[in-house]
Design an enzyme around this catalytic site. Sequence first.
Site, PDB file in Angstrom:
ATOM      1  N   TYR A 267     -14.545  10.422  -1.294  1.00 11.18           N
ATOM      2  CA  TYR A 267     -13.491  10.185  -2.288  1.00 11.18           C
ATOM      3  C   TYR A 267     -13.577  11.113  -3.502  1.00 11.18           C
ATOM      4  CZ  TYR A 267     -11.847   6.079   0.200  1.00 11.18           C
ATOM      5  OH  TYR A 267     -11.298   5.243   1.148  1.00 11.18           O
TER       6      TYR A 267
ATOM      7  N   ASN B 289     -10.490  -4.107  -1.090  1.00 14.06           N
ATOM      8  CA  ASN B 289     -10.372  -2.967  -2.003  1.00 14.06           C
ATOM      9  C   ASN B 289      -9.443  -3.251  -3.170  1.00 14.06           C
ATOM     10  OD1 ASN B 289     -12.030  -0.853  -1.193  1.00 14.06           O
ATOM     11  ND2 ASN B 289     -10.722  -0.430   0.590  1.00 14.06           N
TER      12      ASN B 289
ATOM     13  N   HIS C 276     -16.643   4.069  -4.116  1.00 17.33           N
ATOM     14  CA  HIS C 276     -15.790   5.232  -3.874  1.00 17.33           C
ATOM     15  C   HIS C 276     -15.991   6.326  -4.928  1.00 17.33           C
ATOM     16  CE1 HIS C 276     -12.866   3.076  -0.883  1.00 17.33           C
ATOM     17  NE2 HIS C 276     -14.108   3.156  -0.451  1.00 17.33           N
TER      18      HIS C 276
ATOM     19  N   CYS D 195     -19.096  -1.787   1.051  1.00 15.58           N
ATOM     20  CA  CYS D 195     -18.253  -0.686   1.518  1.00 15.58           C
ATOM     21  C   CYS D 195     -18.941  -0.046   2.709  1.00 15.58           C
ATOM     22  CB  CYS D 195     -18.103   0.327   0.384  1.00 15.58           C
ATOM     23  SG  CYS D 195     -17.071   1.732   0.818  1.00 15.58           S
TER      24      CYS D 195
ATOM     25  N   ARG E   6       0.842  -1.208   0.000  1.00 20.80           N
ATOM     26  CA  ARG E   6       0.000   0.000   0.000  1.00 20.80           C
ATOM     27  C   ARG E   6       0.879   1.262   0.000  1.00 20.80           C
ATOM     28  NH1 ARG E   6      -4.848   1.615   4.250  1.00 20.80           N
ATOM     29  NH2 ARG E   6      -5.030   3.801   3.663  1.00 20.80           N
TER      30      ARG E   6
HETATM   31  C1  G6P Z   1     -12.715   4.122   3.937  1.00 19.47           C
HETATM   32  C2  G6P Z   1     -13.108   3.211   2.812  1.00 19.47           C
HETATM   33  C3  G6P Z   1     -12.582   1.831   2.933  1.00 19.47           C
HETATM   34  C4  G6P Z   1     -11.098   1.881   3.208  1.00 19.47           C
HETATM   35  C5  G6P Z   1     -10.807   2.714   4.432  1.00 19.47           C
HETATM   36  C6  G6P Z   1      -9.312   2.920   4.573  1.00 19.47           C
HETATM   37  O1  G6P Z   1     -13.554   4.045   4.961  1.00 19.47           O
HETATM   38  O2  G6P Z   1     -14.473   3.186   2.579  1.00 19.47           O
HETATM   39  O3  G6P Z   1     -12.811   1.155   1.744  1.00 19.47           O
HETATM   40  O4  G6P Z   1     -10.608   0.588   3.386  1.00 19.47           O
HETATM   41  O5  G6P Z   1     -11.390   3.948   4.359  1.00 19.47           O
HETATM   42  O6  G6P Z   1      -9.018   3.245   5.873  1.00 19.47           O
HETATM   43  P1  G6P Z   1      -7.532   3.221   6.425  1.00 19.47           P
HETATM   44  O7  G6P Z   1      -7.668   3.467   7.885  1.00 19.47           O
HETATM   45  O8  G6P Z   1      -6.969   1.886   6.086  1.00 19.47           O
HETATM   46  O9  G6P Z   1      -6.817   4.319   5.695  1.00 19.47           O
END
Ligand code: G6P
Length: 443
Positions: free
Chosen positions: A255, A151, A202, A172, A97
């Site tokens: 997003y 994701n 998103h 989601c 990531r």
């Molecule tokens: C949002 C999205 C999720 C994503 C998350 C990431 O809520 O809807 O799809 O996985 O954020 O969160 P993070 O704490 O991993 O950055």
Amino acid sequence: MRKGSLKIAVIGGGSSYTPELIEGFIKRFHELPVSDLYLVDIEAGKQKLEIVGALAKRMIEKANVPINLHLTLNRREAIENADFVTTQMRVGLLDARARDERIPLRYQCIGQETTGAGGFAKALRTIPVILDICKDIEELAPNAYMINFTNPAGIVTEAVIKHSQVKTIGLCNLPIGTKMQMASLMDTEVSKVEIEMVGINHLNWTTQIYVDGKNVKDEILQKVSETKGITVKNIPDFGWNLDFLTSLGALPCSYHRYYYMKEKMLEEQLESLKAKGTRAEAVKKVEEELFELYQNEQLAEKPAQLEKRGGAYYSEAAVNLMASIYNDRKDIQTVNVKNNGVITCLPDDVSIEVNCIIDSNGAHPVAIQTPLPPQIRGLLQVVKAYEELTVTAAAKGDYHAALQALSIHPLVGSANMAKKLLDDILEENREYLPQFSAVLGEI
Ligand code: G6P
């Protein structure tokens, strides 16, 4: 589906989010009687699985619910005869990531986990693994529903729709989170709020908002433009301009800031990168803290620190969905399914995120009330086209589809940039991209 005894397999069971899911299963045990819960992970996730599994066991014992918890590295054993398979894995873990977020920033492009070139890289790594899991489900649990939370959820769900026979629903936390935000803005209960959401994961627009049957969309748009905090934990809280919202005629999701506020978001990302790294690095710190807490043998509940993650209410959404399928409830939830003509300006076989009626046969999209105006249709079509090409690229190892996917993406902007990004992404993800092995020999 067997009444009174359900088997659930959680792929990526060692995730730091698992206590969230366990809490959901415990709270809703009366409507979703899970008898066997399998948390499954890969060898590299064994230690995390053991730690989070021990916490899950303590939570279940404390709640005194008859859920048999199984921890395993044997995916096939977990999937066999399951009623639901949920997927919440991260191929390449958080290091991958971090690379997804950093590569685009190298070229002054948005670097994000699911949106733009970052999400594209994640899709390339994830889709082959998901399709492999689907083969196991087809063989060992052909009636199971796969609830995909992995994701980029919309793209991954589309790959499953196009390349397998598995019954899948993509999920989601944004839709449920949006409803909760609307309820709090209107100072009312969530159960009184109804929304129409249209789009893709998103990238969905809330086109109608009702409270107790009264249309409150304009009032909400006004309030949103005046209020802080209408975002998720992982996206900066840059406010929306009222003229923009009114002319859009809908509420954008968190997003959308990457598109509608591109320069500002990029600037913020570049500054954060210098000061503290990317979101992946922040999440790593939160995870370290969480796993430290999870090891405390006195802990038998989900710790508050988990709320620092963007996936709030994820268990609420997942368990609610499974309970509605199990109980043939016919309620409305916003999930990712095959389009089948619901959004008329998109192909039939793509995934969309819309309101669906949930019953024992799955999720059935509700006809859309609001015709999509050009300002929504235009962005939706181009990003969906990018997603279609990404699915082809990931499933087939098709370099040309990959190049076109990035070339048309609004956050990439040119064929030249697409090529640079693509070659870096392929090179730096080499070990996770067996489908591109022929191409990688040439790079
Ligand atoms: C949002 C999205 C999720 C994503 C998350 C990431 O809520 O809807 O799809 O996985 O954020 O969160 P993070 O704490 O991993 O950055």
